[in-house]
Design a protein around this motif. Structure first.
Motif, PDB file in Angstrom:
ATOM      1  N   ALA A 165       0.779  -1.142   0.515  1.00 14.30           N
ATOM      2  CA  ALA A 165      -0.226  -0.146   0.011  1.00 14.30           C
ATOM      3  C   ALA A 165       1.257   0.777  -0.078  1.00 14.30           C
ATOM      4  O   ALA A 165       0.533   2.147  -0.278  1.00 14.30           O
ATOM      5  N   HIS A 166       1.989   1.077   0.593  1.00 14.82           N
ATOM      6  CA  HIS A 166       2.650   1.984   0.810  1.00 14.82           C
ATOM      7  C   HIS A 166       3.396   2.484  -0.576  1.00 14.82           C
ATOM      8  O   HIS A 166       3.895   3.808  -0.985  1.00 14.82           O
ATOM      9  N   HIS A 167       4.157   1.500  -1.211  1.00 16.84           N
ATOM     10  CA  HIS A 167       4.147   1.376  -2.537  1.00 16.84           C
ATOM     11  C   HIS A 167       3.543   2.113  -3.393  1.00 16.84           C
ATOM     12  O   HIS A 167       3.856   2.867  -4.121  1.00 16.84           O
ATOM     13  N   LEU A 168       2.981   2.009  -3.686  1.00 16.55           N
ATOM     14  CA  LEU A 168       1.082   2.204  -4.344  1.00 16.55           C
ATOM     15  C   LEU A 168       1.238   3.325  -4.614  1.00 16.55           C
ATOM     16  O   LEU A 168       0.670   4.120  -5.248  1.00 16.55           O
ATOM     17  N   LEU A 169       0.547   4.382  -2.987  1.00 18.38           N
ATOM     18  CA  LEU A 169       1.039   5.669  -2.923  1.00 18.38           C
ATOM     19  C   LEU A 169       1.666   6.106  -3.244  1.00 18.38           C
ATOM     20  O   LEU A 169       1.488   7.130  -3.350  1.00 18.38           O
ATOM     21  N   ALA A 170       2.935   6.199  -3.293  1.00 17.44           N
ATOM     22  CA  ALA A 170       3.888   6.752  -3.910  1.00 17.44           C
ATOM     23  C   ALA A 170       3.444   7.308  -5.048  1.00 17.44           C
ATOM     24  O   ALA A 170       3.796   8.576  -4.928  1.00 17.44           O
ATOM     25  N   TYR A 171       2.766   6.558  -5.717  1.00 15.39           N
ATOM     26  CA  TYR A 171       2.424   6.964  -6.859  1.00 15.39           C
ATOM     27  C   TYR A 171       1.179   8.362  -7.031  1.00 15.39           C
ATOM     28  O   TYR A 171       0.738   9.276  -7.920  1.00 15.39           O
ATOM     29  N   VAL A 172       0.128   7.543  -6.155  1.00 18.46           N
ATOM     30  CA  VAL A 172      -1.091   8.674  -6.114  1.00 18.46           C
ATOM     31  C   VAL A 172      -0.439   9.706  -5.825  1.00 18.46           C
ATOM     32  O   VAL A 172      -0.978  10.834  -5.898  1.00 18.46           O
ATOM     33  N   TRP A 173       1.040   9.444  -5.261  1.00 22.21           N
ATOM     34  CA  TRP A 173       1.660  11.000  -5.137  1.00 22.21           C
ATOM     35  C   TRP A 173       1.682  11.753  -5.674  1.00 22.21           C
ATOM     36  O   TRP A 173       1.642  13.067  -5.283  1.00 22.21           O
ATOM     37  N   MET A 174       2.171  10.967  -7.030  1.00 24.72           N
ATOM     38  CA  MET A 174       3.467  11.793  -8.077  1.00 24.72           C
ATOM     39  C   MET A 174       1.968  11.916  -8.790  1.00 24.72           C
ATOM     40  O   MET A 174       2.044  13.019  -9.563  1.00 24.72           O
ATOM     41  N   LEU A 175       0.911  11.702  -8.965  1.00 22.77           N
ATOM     42  CA  LEU A 175      -0.503  11.859  -9.151  1.00 22.77           C
ATOM     43  C   LEU A 175      -0.882  13.171  -8.995  1.00 22.77           C
ATOM     44  O   LEU A 175      -1.235  13.709  -9.582  1.00 22.77           O
ATOM     45  N   SER A 176      -0.380  12.956  -7.905  1.00 19.74           N
ATOM     46  CA  SER A 176      -1.867  14.155  -7.173  1.00 19.74           C
ATOM     47  C   SER A 176      -0.616  15.790  -7.309  1.00 19.74           C
ATOM     48  O   SER A 176      -1.594  16.924  -7.788  1.00 19.74           O
ATOM     49  N   ARG A 177       1.053  15.763  -8.120  1.00 18.15           N
ATOM     50  CA  ARG A 177       1.620  17.008  -8.781  1.00 18.15           C
ATOM     51  C   ARG A 177       1.054  16.705 -10.018  1.00 18.15           C
ATOM     52  O   ARG A 177       1.008  18.017 -10.533  1.00 18.15           O
ATOM     53  N   ASP A 178       0.478  15.604 -10.627  1.00 11.88           N
ATOM     54  CA  ASP A 178       0.249  16.259 -12.350  1.00 11.88           C
ATOM     55  C   ASP A 178      -0.777  16.993 -11.687  1.00 11.88           C
ATOM     56  O   ASP A 178      -1.169  17.428 -12.770  1.00 11.88           O
ATOM     57  N   PHE A 179      -2.008  15.929 -11.359  1.00 11.88           N
ATOM     58  CA  PHE A 179      -2.910  17.034 -11.196  1.00 11.88           C
ATOM     59  C   PHE A 179      -2.910  18.690 -10.817  1.00 11.88           C
ATOM     60  O   PHE A 179      -3.745  19.731 -11.729  1.00 11.88           O
ATOM     61  N   LYS A 180      -1.689  18.957 -10.632  1.00 11.58           N
ATOM     62  CA  LYS A 180      -1.384  20.213  -9.851  1.00 11.58           C
ATOM     63  C   LYS A 180      -0.926  20.974 -11.231  1.00 11.58           C
ATOM     64  O   LYS A 180      -1.018  22.907 -10.973  1.00 11.58           O
ATOM     65  N   ARG A 181       0.356  19.894 -12.061  1.00 11.01           N
ATOM     66  CA  ARG A 181       0.177  20.964 -13.125  1.00 11.01           C
ATOM     67  C   ARG A 181      -0.524  20.979 -14.144  1.00 11.01           C
ATOM     68  O   ARG A 181      -0.547  21.669 -14.121  1.00 11.01           O
TER      69      ARG A 181
END
Length: 470
Positions: A165-181
């Motif tokens: 889960a921790h590994h998968l959430l790392a990508y959620v945080w990447m996607l959240s930054r993509d969302f902001k961009r």
């Protein structure tokens, strides 16, 4: 002859017409072009520049043209230079002199950039929603598999155990930054250039705020030279797509590795796999490879426009016609990649036993054994060296740290006691890492709550954007 042919004595030949035409690329902006023209006509009428009757004929004619293009019955002419000329030529042919008045107070320079801004706003919001939906897929899987342990890696070597889960959430945080961009690029596009005309504005008493309101822009582009030559918002979009593609490529690479016989962590569904034309046993992760491969094209589109823009003097230059094909392609590509990855992740099979089995290899408890000594007063560098000797002993014997006896530990340091064996328990190691952002149970629970808030904020923003577009 072209609508601008008055100054010319000869038409462009077939090759130059084809070479200079942008219609095959920009005709996808027909809805935005028509919306911009209707807003312009409405404003011209309200300002007394054209008659109310002419404005009504223009808007009715444009509505008819839009319906025909949508149905695929509109007579596009290969000799039309762009979507603007194609629509305007047909409008004049259908409603006569009123159609010829539509272009009063505007240029194709401000018209095309208005279309592009409107189109990008629509497409960016769609990509933002695909980003959000993929984040939801990852979050859901992380919840379902939050107690599955996998080896964490540095340098592609086993490092420390973490929750899947921790590994998968790392990508959620990447996607959240993509969302902001992506949202930043949306905001950058959200500015009305209509009224800038060719480059210097116009002598007609235009109401630029009125077209801004009619088209749903949040601001007016305040400098006419900048309005027609600015492509920063396109670059912002291309950059956002490029970083997002890079993140998806990283995840695709892990899925490709995890699906190999060597890892055996996952099996991709048949829907997102292909076979071999010669080897009957093969099940290839082709779609993950395509996501990885399309990153190159997306980054190339960014570099292409950066190079195009690097030496352009003010204001409009024909080079700027090259701004659309790349960004259209990147937005299409990243939308498809996000959709593909969401389907791939949600349909794959996770082999939890294989993941956890690997978490017990590679001496992943070594750091915790060193921390055990540090908590008893030893300097970390000394503890690091001692545990390194223990790992070397394991390598020489072909065993794991858990196979060593207490005597083996005490031979390296008298600080070791019976309870050191607790430090070798992989689930305990993972559960204990509760510093903020860590993989431990408490830290992970906190992270899930933060992610939940972030995704809720994204959902509210998307709903607001949908309302503003409609």
């Amino acid at each position: 002859m072209a609508l601008w042919s008055g100054r010319f004595t000869a038409s462009a030949n077939e090759f130059t017409q084809r070479f200079g035409a942008s219609l095959p690329v920009d005709k996808r902006m027909y809805k935005q072009d028509i919306a911009g023209s209707k807003a312009h006509a409405t404003m011209l009428s309200e300002q007394g520049i054209i008659s109310h009757d002419d404005a009504e004929k223009i808007c009715t004619g444009l509505d008819d043209i839009e319906r025909e293009i949508t149905k695929g019955t509109f007579p596009f002419d290969i000799n039309d230079e762009d979507i603007h000329m194609s629509i305007e030529k047909q409008l004049i042919a259908r409603i006569g002199e009123a159609g010829a008045r539509l272009h009063t107070g505007r240029s194709r320079n401000d018209q095309v950039i208005c279309d592009t801004r409107l189109y990008l706003k629509s497409r960016i919001s769609n990509v933002m929603r695909a980003n959000y939906q993929f984040s939801r897929v990852l979050e859901k899987l992380a919840h379902e598999k939050q107690h599955v342990i996998i080896p964490g890696y540095t340098h592609m070597q086993h490092a420390q155990p973490v929750y899947l889960a921790h590994h998968l959430l790392a990508y959620v945080w990447m996607l959240s930054r993509d969302f902001k961009r992506l949202h930043h690029s949306y905001e950058a596009a959200d500015c009305n250039p209509l009224g800038a005309a060719a480059l210097a504005g116009t002598t007609y008493p235009l109401d630029r705020q009125r077209t801004t309101d009619l088209l749903g822009f949040s601001a007016v582009c305040e400098n006419s030279l900048d309005a027609v030559s600015d492509r920063d918002f396109v670059l912002d979009t291309l950059y956002a797509c490029s970083v997002s593609a890079m993140h998806l490529s990283r995840l695709a690479e892990e899925l490709i590795m995890w699906s190999t016989q060597e890892f055996g962590f996952i099996e991709l569904s048949d829907t997102f796999s292909t076979g071999s034309s010669i080897m009957p046993q093969k099940k290839n992760p082709d779609f993950a490879e395509l996501v990885r491969g399309k990153t190159g094209r997306t980054v190339g589109n960014l570099v292409s426009l950066l190079v195009t823009m690097k030496a352009l003097p003010l204001a409009y230059n024909k080079d700027l016609q090259e701004d659309k094909q790349g960004v259209f392609d990147s937005l299409d590509t990243i939308y498809d990649c996000l959709t593909c990855m969401a389907g791939m992740i949600s349909s794959m099979t996770i082999h939890e036993d294989a993941m956890e089995r690997q978490a017990y290899t590679g001496h992943l408890a070594a750091t915790d054994v060193a921390d055990y000594l540090v908590k008893k007063g030893m300097a970390f560098r000394d503890a690091h060296r001692i545990v390194g000797h223990l790992v070397l002993l394991c390598e020489q014997r072909g065993c794991a740290l858990t196979d060593l006896s207490l005597a083996d530990f005490k031979a390296q340091s008298s600080l070791f006691e019976e309870n050191v064996m607790h430090e070798l328990d992989i689930p305990s190691i993972v559960r204990a890492r509760n510093s903020r952002g860590g993989t431990g149970d408490k830290a992970l629970a906190y992270q899930f709550n933060v992610v939940k808030d972030v995704l809720h904020q994204q959902e509210e923003l998307l709903n607001a954007l949908t309302r503003s577009v409609s």
